[in-house]
Design a protein around this motif. Sequence first.
Motif, PDB file in Angstrom:
ATOM      1  N   GLY A   1       0.161  10.650  -5.437  1.00  0.00           N
ATOM      2  CA  GLY A   1       0.999  10.841  -6.614  1.00  0.00           C
ATOM      3  C   GLY A   1       0.685   9.851  -7.724  1.00  0.00           C
ATOM      4  N   LEU A   2       0.481   8.587  -7.346  1.00  0.00           N
ATOM      5  CA  LEU A   2       0.126   7.567  -8.343  1.00  0.00           C
ATOM      6  C   LEU A   2      -1.228   7.883  -8.985  1.00  0.00           C
ATOM      7  CD1 LEU A   2       1.220   4.341  -6.424  1.00  0.00           C
ATOM      8  CD2 LEU A   2       2.222   5.199  -8.546  1.00  0.00           C
ATOM      9  N   ARG A   3      -2.178   8.315  -8.161  1.00  0.00           N
ATOM     10  CA  ARG A   3      -3.518   8.652  -8.680  1.00  0.00           C
ATOM     11  C   ARG A   3      -3.439   9.859  -9.616  1.00  0.00           C
ATOM     12  NH1 ARG A   3      -6.963  12.473  -7.161  1.00  0.00           N
ATOM     13  NH2 ARG A   3      -6.040  12.828  -5.112  1.00  0.00           N
ATOM     14  N   GLN A   4      -2.735  10.889  -9.182  1.00  0.00           N
ATOM     15  CA  GLN A   4      -2.657  12.111  -9.982  1.00  0.00           C
ATOM     16  C   GLN A   4      -1.864  11.899 -11.269  1.00  0.00           C
ATOM     17  OE1 GLN A   4      -1.208  14.910  -7.048  1.00  0.00           O
ATOM     18  NE2 GLN A   4      -3.290  15.437  -6.408  1.00  0.00           N
ATOM     19  N   ALA A   5      -0.874  11.002 -11.228  1.00  0.00           N
ATOM     20  CA  ALA A   5      -0.100  10.702 -12.441  1.00  0.00           C
ATOM     21  C   ALA A   5      -0.994  10.114 -13.533  1.00  0.00           C
ATOM     22  CB  ALA A   5       1.045   9.747 -12.117  1.00  0.00           C
ATOM     23  N   ARG A   6      -2.060   9.448 -13.127  1.00  0.00           N
ATOM     24  CA  ARG A   6      -3.019   8.897 -14.095  1.00  0.00           C
ATOM     25  C   ARG A   6      -4.083   9.921 -14.468  1.00  0.00           C
ATOM     26  NH1 ARG A   6      -2.414   3.486 -14.919  1.00  0.00           N
ATOM     27  NH2 ARG A   6      -4.461   3.333 -15.852  1.00  0.00           N
ATOM     28  N   GLY A   7      -4.084  11.065 -13.776  1.00  0.00           N
ATOM     29  CA  GLY A   7      -5.084  12.094 -14.050  1.00  0.00           C
ATOM     30  C   GLY A   7      -6.454  11.761 -13.482  1.00  0.00           C
ATOM     31  N   TRP A   8      -6.495  10.934 -12.445  1.00  0.00           N
ATOM     32  CA  TRP A   8      -7.759  10.476 -11.875  1.00  0.00           C
ATOM     33  C   TRP A   8      -8.169  11.291 -10.655  1.00  0.00           C
ATOM     34  CZ3 TRP A   8      -7.222   4.409 -11.583  1.00  0.00           C
ATOM     35  CH2 TRP A   8      -7.343   3.886 -12.871  1.00  0.00           C
ATOM     36  N   SER A   9      -9.465  11.477 -10.532  1.00  0.00           N
ATOM     37  CA  SER A   9     -10.040  12.037  -9.310  1.00  0.00           C
ATOM     38  C   SER A   9     -10.156  10.914  -8.279  1.00  0.00           C
ATOM     39  CB  SER A   9     -11.424  12.605  -9.599  1.00  0.00           C
ATOM     40  OG  SER A   9     -12.319  11.543  -9.921  1.00  0.00           O
ATOM     41  N   LEU A  10     -10.492  11.276  -7.048  1.00  0.00           N
ATOM     42  CA  LEU A  10     -10.744  10.262  -6.025  1.00  0.00           C
ATOM     43  C   LEU A  10     -11.862   9.321  -6.473  1.00  0.00           C
ATOM     44  CD1 LEU A  10     -10.580  12.385  -2.746  1.00  0.00           C
ATOM     45  CD2 LEU A  10      -8.961  10.634  -3.461  1.00  0.00           C
ATOM     46  N   GLY A  11     -12.918   9.888  -7.058  1.00  0.00           N
ATOM     47  CA  GLY A  11     -14.048   9.091  -7.529  1.00  0.00           C
ATOM     48  C   GLY A  11     -13.662   8.116  -8.621  1.00  0.00           C
ATOM     49  N   GLU A  12     -12.779   8.553  -9.523  1.00  0.00           N
ATOM     50  CA  GLU A  12     -12.341   7.665 -10.609  1.00  0.00           C
ATOM     51  C   GLU A  12     -11.505   6.508 -10.075  1.00  0.00           C
ATOM     52  OE1 GLU A  12     -12.148  10.578 -14.487  1.00  0.00           O
ATOM     53  OE2 GLU A  12     -10.689  10.911 -12.879  1.00  0.00           O
ATOM     54  N   LEU A  13     -10.635   6.796  -9.097  1.00  0.00           N
ATOM     55  CA  LEU A  13      -9.862   5.711  -8.494  1.00  0.00           C
ATOM     56  C   LEU A  13     -10.778   4.774  -7.716  1.00  0.00           C
ATOM     57  CD1 LEU A  13      -7.302   4.201  -7.843  1.00  0.00           C
ATOM     58  CD2 LEU A  13      -6.818   5.875  -6.026  1.00  0.00           C
ATOM     59  N   SER A  14     -11.772   5.327  -7.059  1.00  0.00           N
ATOM     60  CA  SER A  14     -12.738   4.507  -6.333  1.00  0.00           C
ATOM     61  C   SER A  14     -13.469   3.568  -7.287  1.00  0.00           C
ATOM     62  CB  SER A  14     -13.741   5.393  -5.591  1.00  0.00           C
ATOM     63  OG  SER A  14     -14.726   4.617  -4.974  1.00  0.00           O
TER      64      SER A  14
ATOM     65  N   THR B   1     -12.469   6.225   1.978  1.00  0.00           N
ATOM     66  CA  THR B   1     -11.303   5.459   2.443  1.00  0.00           C
ATOM     67  C   THR B   1     -10.048   5.939   1.733  1.00  0.00           C
ATOM     68  OG1 THR B   1     -12.670   3.535   2.919  1.00  0.00           O
ATOM     69  CG2 THR B   1     -10.318   3.133   2.613  1.00  0.00           C
ATOM     70  N   ILE B   2     -10.130   6.146   0.415  1.00  0.00           N
ATOM     71  CA  ILE B   2      -8.973   6.639  -0.340  1.00  0.00           C
ATOM     72  C   ILE B   2      -8.548   7.997   0.197  1.00  0.00           C
ATOM     73  CG2 ILE B   2      -8.121   7.359  -2.606  1.00  0.00           C
ATOM     74  CD1 ILE B   2     -10.139   5.311  -3.810  1.00  0.00           C
ATOM     75  N   SER B   3      -9.501   8.865   0.458  1.00  0.00           N
ATOM     76  CA  SER B   3      -9.203  10.191   0.995  1.00  0.00           C
ATOM     77  C   SER B   3      -8.489  10.092   2.343  1.00  0.00           C
ATOM     78  CB  SER B   3     -10.492  10.998   1.136  1.00  0.00           C
ATOM     79  OG  SER B   3     -10.219  12.260   1.710  1.00  0.00           O
ATOM     80  N   LYS B   4      -8.975   9.209   3.212  1.00  0.00           N
ATOM     81  CA  LYS B   4      -8.338   9.040   4.531  1.00  0.00           C
ATOM     82  C   LYS B   4      -6.917   8.505   4.392  1.00  0.00           C
ATOM     83  CE  LYS B   4     -12.599   8.393   7.132  1.00  0.00           C
ATOM     84  NZ  LYS B   4     -13.468   7.417   7.823  1.00  0.00           N
ATOM     85  N   ILE B   5      -6.698   7.579   3.458  1.00  0.00           N
ATOM     86  CA  ILE B   5      -5.352   7.047   3.234  1.00  0.00           C
ATOM     87  C   ILE B   5      -4.442   8.163   2.737  1.00  0.00           C
ATOM     88  CG2 ILE B   5      -3.939   5.443   1.888  1.00  0.00           C
ATOM     89  CD1 ILE B   5      -6.496   3.604   1.810  1.00  0.00           C
ATOM     90  N   GLU B   6      -4.913   8.917   1.745  1.00  0.00           N
ATOM     91  CA  GLU B   6      -4.102   9.989   1.166  1.00  0.00           C
ATOM     92  C   GLU B   6      -3.783  11.076   2.188  1.00  0.00           C
ATOM     93  OE1 GLU B   6      -5.605  11.621  -2.470  1.00  0.00           O
ATOM     94  OE2 GLU B   6      -5.246   9.757  -3.592  1.00  0.00           O
ATOM     95  N   ASN B   7      -4.664  11.291   3.149  1.00  0.00           N
ATOM     96  CA  ASN B   7      -4.462  12.329   4.154  1.00  0.00           C
ATOM     97  C   ASN B   7      -3.803  11.815   5.424  1.00  0.00           C
ATOM     98  OD1 ASN B   7      -5.534  14.743   2.840  1.00  0.00           O
ATOM     99  ND2 ASN B   7      -7.432  13.576   2.782  1.00  0.00           N
ATOM    100  N   GLY B   8      -3.287  10.573   5.383  1.00  0.00           N
ATOM    101  CA  GLY B   8      -2.556  10.028   6.507  1.00  0.00           C
ATOM    102  C   GLY B   8      -3.410   9.695   7.717  1.00  0.00           C
ATOM    103  N   GLN B   9      -4.714   9.502   7.512  1.00  0.00           N
ATOM    104  CA  GLN B   9      -5.622   9.222   8.619  1.00  0.00           C
ATOM    105  C   GLN B   9      -5.854   7.732   8.833  1.00  0.00           C
ATOM    106  OE1 GLN B   9      -9.045  11.465   7.439  1.00  0.00           O
ATOM    107  NE2 GLN B   9      -8.149  13.426   8.067  1.00  0.00           N
ATOM    108  N   MET B  10      -5.475   6.904   7.869  1.00  0.00           N
ATOM    109  CA  MET B  10      -5.617   5.460   8.029  1.00  0.00           C
ATOM    110  C   MET B  10      -4.682   4.735   7.092  1.00  0.00           C
ATOM    111  SD  MET B  10      -9.254   4.443   6.118  1.00  0.00           S
ATOM    112  CE  MET B  10      -9.140   2.733   6.559  1.00  0.00           C
TER     113      MET B  10
END
Length: 193
Positions: A19-32, A41-50
């Motif tokens: 939600g925080l990432r999307q509120a800024r309009g960022w892709s996973l790559g942009e947040l990375s 790692t961001i993807s795994k965190i967002e998907n509840g895997q780590m």
Amino acid sequence: MTPAPEGPPLATLGDTLRGLRQARGWSLGELSAASGVPTSTISKIENGQMSPSLVHAINLAAALEANLGFLIDRGARPAAFSVMREGARPRLDLPEMGLALQDLHGDFAPGVLEARLGEIAPGGRSGDEPMTHPGEEICHILDGAIRFDIDGEVHDLGPGDTIHFKCSVPHHWENTAPRTTRVVWVFSDGLSF
């Protein structure tokens, strides 16, 4: 004493980060790119895997201009003041570091400062590599002993000692006591007003 509430389930944490990432309009790559945390790692965190490491959490929070409290499900709106009672402080466990953090600032409106009560298990440490992140840090030792390495300069601290430094300088710490070390940490996010 009543156990302190723990942080949110990984799924809730992941949803909050997304939600925080999307509120800024960022892709996973942009947040990375903004945080230095790998996209996978961001993807795994967002998907509840780590769960994020403390360093990744600090870097994600800084990139998103968010308080580290996004790791703790407070369920309340930010307030102009906050009282935190012992036994009611939200808790974040970071077992890979032997570290448990309790929130001291509660639902106070996000700003420059964050305060945490840290309990570091014997042998607990910030990791193999020094970390850097925005802002400043103050660590006051309540009980036990901690060794800080600030850009290669070692400081052994005991009860009543305090260290204050700029977090942009490579640093790491470890509990050098044979028992749990208790500290109060105050972090700034480096904003100036």
